[in-house]
Design a protein around this motif. Structure first.
Motif, PDB file in Angstrom:
ATOM      1  N   ARG A  16       0.859  -1.184   0.000  1.00  0.00           N
ATOM      2  CA  ARG A  16       0.000   0.000   0.000  1.00  0.00           C
ATOM      3  C   ARG A  16       0.897   1.236   0.000  1.00  0.00           C
ATOM      4  O   ARG A  16       1.528   1.535   1.020  1.00  0.00           O
ATOM      5  CB  ARG A  16      -0.848   0.033   1.279  1.00  0.00           C
ATOM      6  N   PRO A  17       0.960   1.935  -1.126  1.00  0.00           N
ATOM      7  CA  PRO A  17       1.833   3.112  -1.167  1.00  0.00           C
ATOM      8  C   PRO A  17       1.263   4.267  -0.345  1.00  0.00           C
ATOM      9  O   PRO A  17       0.078   4.285  -0.040  1.00  0.00           O
ATOM     10  CB  PRO A  17       1.868   3.472  -2.647  1.00  0.00           C
ATOM     11  N   ILE A  18       2.118   5.210  -0.011  1.00  0.00           N
ATOM     12  CA  ILE A  18       1.698   6.369   0.787  1.00  0.00           C
ATOM     13  C   ILE A  18       0.669   7.187  -0.001  1.00  0.00           C
ATOM     14  O   ILE A  18      -0.384   7.529   0.508  1.00  0.00           O
ATOM     15  CB  ILE A  18       2.923   7.241   1.150  1.00  0.00           C
ATOM     16  N   ASP A  19       1.003   7.514  -1.248  1.00  0.00           N
ATOM     17  CA  ASP A  19       0.064   8.253  -2.102  1.00  0.00           C
ATOM     18  C   ASP A  19      -0.537   7.273  -3.094  1.00  0.00           C
ATOM     19  O   ASP A  19       0.209   6.586  -3.801  1.00  0.00           O
ATOM     20  CB  ASP A  19       0.791   9.351  -2.902  1.00  0.00           C
ATOM     21  N   GLU A  20      -1.844   7.248  -3.154  1.00  0.00           N
ATOM     22  CA  GLU A  20      -2.503   6.292  -4.031  1.00  0.00           C
ATOM     23  C   GLU A  20      -2.014   6.436  -5.469  1.00  0.00           C
ATOM     24  O   GLU A  20      -1.912   7.552  -5.994  1.00  0.00           O
ATOM     25  CB  GLU A  20      -4.015   6.520  -3.964  1.00  0.00           C
ATOM     26  N   GLY A  21      -1.682   5.296  -6.061  1.00  0.00           N
ATOM     27  CA  GLY A  21      -1.301   5.296  -7.471  1.00  0.00           C
ATOM     28  C   GLY A  21       0.135   5.728  -7.744  1.00  0.00           C
ATOM     29  O   GLY A  21       0.568   5.763  -8.884  1.00  0.00           O
ATOM     30  N   LYS A  22       0.863   6.057  -6.660  1.00  0.00           N
ATOM     31  CA  LYS A  22       2.246   6.516  -6.874  1.00  0.00           C
ATOM     32  C   LYS A  22       3.206   5.714  -6.001  1.00  0.00           C
ATOM     33  O   LYS A  22       2.872   5.386  -4.862  1.00  0.00           O
ATOM     34  CB  LYS A  22       2.373   7.986  -6.500  1.00  0.00           C
ATOM     35  N   VAL A  23       4.398   5.463  -6.523  1.00  0.00           N
ATOM     36  CA  VAL A  23       5.409   4.776  -5.722  1.00  0.00           C
ATOM     37  C   VAL A  23       6.689   5.594  -5.756  1.00  0.00           C
ATOM     38  O   VAL A  23       7.153   5.994  -6.823  1.00  0.00           O
ATOM     39  CB  VAL A  23       5.722   3.357  -6.260  1.00  0.00           C
ATOM     40  N   ARG A  24       7.241   5.826  -4.578  1.00  0.00           N
ATOM     41  CA  ARG A  24       8.554   6.461  -4.482  1.00  0.00           C
ATOM     42  C   ARG A  24       9.520   5.402  -3.969  1.00  0.00           C
ATOM     43  O   ARG A  24       9.292   4.810  -2.922  1.00  0.00           O
ATOM     44  CB  ARG A  24       8.496   7.665  -3.539  1.00  0.00           C
ATOM     45  N   MET A  25      10.582   5.192  -4.731  1.00  0.00           N
ATOM     46  CA  MET A  25      11.445   4.040  -4.451  1.00  0.00           C
ATOM     47  C   MET A  25      12.927   4.399  -4.613  1.00  0.00           C
ATOM     48  O   MET A  25      13.303   5.102  -5.545  1.00  0.00           O
ATOM     49  CB  MET A  25      11.067   2.938  -5.443  1.00  0.00           C
ATOM     50  N   TYR A  26      13.739   3.863  -3.713  1.00  0.00           N
ATOM     51  CA  TYR A  26      15.189   4.081  -3.788  1.00  0.00           C
ATOM     52  C   TYR A  26      15.889   2.722  -3.882  1.00  0.00           C
ATOM     53  O   TYR A  26      15.590   1.818  -3.109  1.00  0.00           O
ATOM     54  CB  TYR A  26      15.658   4.803  -2.521  1.00  0.00           C
ATOM     55  N   ILE A  27      16.808   2.613  -4.803  1.00  0.00           N
ATOM     56  CA  ILE A  27      17.613   1.380  -4.891  1.00  0.00           C
ATOM     57  C   ILE A  27      19.081   1.773  -4.866  1.00  0.00           C
ATOM     58  O   ILE A  27      19.511   2.673  -5.588  1.00  0.00           O
ATOM     59  CB  ILE A  27      17.293   0.578  -6.171  1.00  0.00           C
ATOM     60  N   CYS A  28      19.844   1.101  -4.007  1.00  0.00           N
ATOM     61  CA  CYS A  28      21.278   1.413  -3.916  1.00  0.00           C
ATOM     62  C   CYS A  28      21.970   0.981  -5.204  1.00  0.00           C
ATOM     63  O   CYS A  28      21.823  -0.158  -5.653  1.00  0.00           O
ATOM     64  CB  CYS A  28      21.910   0.691  -2.736  1.00  0.00           C
ATOM     65  N   GLY A  29      22.710   1.888  -5.770  1.00  0.00           N
ATOM     66  CA  GLY A  29      23.400   1.627  -7.039  1.00  0.00           C
ATOM     67  C   GLY A  29      24.843   1.185  -6.835  1.00  0.00           C
ATOM     68  O   GLY A  29      25.257   0.862  -5.729  1.00  0.00           O
ATOM     69  N   PRO A  30      25.612   1.188  -7.920  1.00  0.00           N
ATOM     70  CA  PRO A  30      26.971   0.650  -7.866  1.00  0.00           C
ATOM     71  C   PRO A  30      28.011   1.640  -7.329  1.00  0.00           C
ATOM     72  O   PRO A  30      27.790   2.851  -7.347  1.00  0.00           O
ATOM     73  CB  PRO A  30      27.269   0.388  -9.345  1.00  0.00           C
ATOM     74  N   THR A  31      29.099   1.080  -6.868  1.00  0.00           N
ATOM     75  CA  THR A  31      30.289   1.877  -6.591  1.00  0.00           C
ATOM     76  C   THR A  31      31.103   1.849  -7.880  1.00  0.00           C
ATOM     77  O   THR A  31      31.461   0.767  -8.362  1.00  0.00           O
ATOM     78  CB  THR A  31      31.096   1.242  -5.440  1.00  0.00           C
TER      79      THR A  31
END
Ligand code: AMP
Ligand code: ZN
Length: 466
Positions: A16-31
């Protein structure tokens, strides 16, 4: 309804996202200190599938994916070569995006670099100093873990006594810390020639964990929906990100945490330090296609370890070729005017199974099984009686739908119009005239990847579709 395993609760939860219909997402990237290996890419390809499935499910996605362009290894290597860290990382950043694109991954909306966000990190550290969650020792700044009672909630590690072990990546700086678990937010930089930034608390450089907290909150807000990364990042990296962010804001940082399992080789984790790794380029040079590499990496559900073998990669190569041939077969199928409820039912069932599988904690293996079942059934119909026009369309639409998430059929040959091909051939000829054989080979390979075969004749270049 999408459900997946939240590391924070250790249960499969409804999303269940915070805002309906929207997802805010963070993924750790490479060094970006070297080429990424296919183990790294397993994590990133999963991130791509996660992103694409959220979009497929109708969410508007804001996906932040950072590049760590400052750390001890980068500083050391740049110093050894006598160049700046920017000069050192620039080619690796370029190689990284080349591989990323070649693996059919969608570019995230925001791809921040750590060195461009030092001011945000300094602000956050200042906030932590003010509220007593950070302290200075020998010129460096440390996080005071005893001031954050929730420490350990994510990784569920019990901290009794002063534990520093348990992970290769735990911060083992030998400075004077109040508690061995405390980790560096800002490292004092003494020598003038070491890379450093001026801060109110002295010239230095940021610790690794503060980067992600600062960049995630800058682009996603203090609280957002999903934070993901490889399972080794759970502790200490993500535990420390939570301590920093929630310590600064007093609010929950990320609501869901997703950790993907490792790619192994001979049952040992693939890693640079062990030397048992293949880069994406190594495998391409050995003749394997990007589609097959992508297929292999996503074929096992993300919470299960995947053991890399060349037999497995070869099998993936045959599978993606079969899938692509199938699409061609559907297009060229004999059209039968009779009615065929069976194919229509098979298509609807496959789409439903695909969705159920992906909704079930991103079960890519079951999603692929749905695709293969459909291919098998449709093949029988095509061989026996041909297809109805409506079923032909339905099959092509289903393939395109599956591929918005999986990306294993690859671009449709027909998408490359004759005019595009001719233009590329012209560019190749011109590269050859300029003796730029690297570019001319690149164009030939690019066309070959799309099933276009070139033939150099006396009359000029002829081409045909495979
Ligand atoms: P790094 O470039 O070392 O910061 O790592 C980038 C990402 O790759 C992190 O999310 C790691 O968890 C992930 N990673 C490292 N080794 C592997 C592996 N063998 N299999 C899957 N993911 C990995
Ligand atoms: Zn991170």
């Amino acid at each position: 309804m999408l459900r997946f395993f939240n590391t924070l609760s250790r249960t499969v939860e409804e999303f269940r996202p915070i805002d309906e219909g929207k997802v805010r997402m963070y993924i750790c990237g490479p060094t970006v200190w070297n080429f990424a290996h296919v183990g790294n890419f397993r994590t990133f390809v999963f991130g791509d599938v996660l992103r694409r499935y959220l979009k497929y499910s109708g969410y508007e996605v804001t996906h932040v994916f950072n590049l760590t362009d400052i750390d001890d290894r980068i500083i050391k290597e740049a110093a050894q070569r006598g160049i700046s860290i920017d000069e050192f990382t620039a080619p690796y950043i370029q190689y990284f995006w080349e591989d990323f694109d070649a693996l059919g991954m969608e570019r995230p909306e925001v791809t921040p670099r750590a060195t461009h966000h030092i001011a945000e990190m300094i602000d956050m550290i200042a906030k932590l100093m003010e509220n007593g969650k950070a302290y200075e020792s020998d010129g460096s700044i440390y996080y005071r873990i005893t001031a954050f009672p929730d420490y350990g909630n994510l990784s569920k590690i019990k901290f009794e006594g002063n534990i520093t072990g348990g992970s290769e990546r735990i911060d083992t700086d030998k400075y004077d810390k109040e508690d061995a678990r405390d980790f560096a937010l800002w490292k004092l930089v003494g020598l003038d020639d070491e890379p450093g930034w001026d801060a109110p608390f002295g010239r230095g450089r940021p610790g690794w964990h503060i980067e992600c907290s600062a960049m995630a909150m800058k682009y996603l807000g203090e609280t957002f929906d999903i934070h993901a990364g490889g399972q080794d990042l759970q502790f200490p990296h993500h535990e420390n990100e939570i301590a920093q962010s929630e310590g600064a804001t007093g609010k929950q940082f990320s609501r869901y945490w997703i950790h993907s399992e490792f790619l192994k080789i001979d049952d040992v984790t693939m890693s640079k330090s062990k030397g048992n790794f293949f880069t994406f380029r190594d495998l391409r040079e050995q003749g394997y296609s990007a589609l097959a590499i992508r297929y292999l990496l996503l074929s096992v559900p993300y919470r299960r370890q995947l053991n890399f073998t060349f037999e497995g990669l070869q099998a993936s190569e045959s599978t993606v070729e079969r899938l692509r041939n199938f699409r061609g077969l559907v297009k060229d199928a004999r059209i039968n005017e009779g009615s065929d409820a069976q194919t229509a039912d098979a298509v609807a069932a496959a789409i439903e199974k695909f969705k159920v599988a992906m909704d079930d904690d991103f079960n890519t293996a079951a999603a692929l099984a749905a695709v293969h079942d459909l291919v098998r059934e449709a093949n029988i119909t095509i061989a026996a009686d041909g297809l109805q026009p409506a079923d032909q369309t339905a099959l092509l639409v289903a393939i395109a739908q599956f591929d918005t998430v999986l990306g294993i059929f690859g671009p449709d040959d027909a998408e490359l119009l004759d005019a595009d091909i001719e233009k590329l051939i012209e560019e190749r000829q011109s590269a050859r005239r300029d003796r730029d054989f690297a570019r001319s080979d690149e164009i030939r390979d690019q066309l070959a990847d799309q099933g276009i075969i070139l033939e150099d004749t006396k009359e000029g270049v002829r081409w045909k579709r495979r």
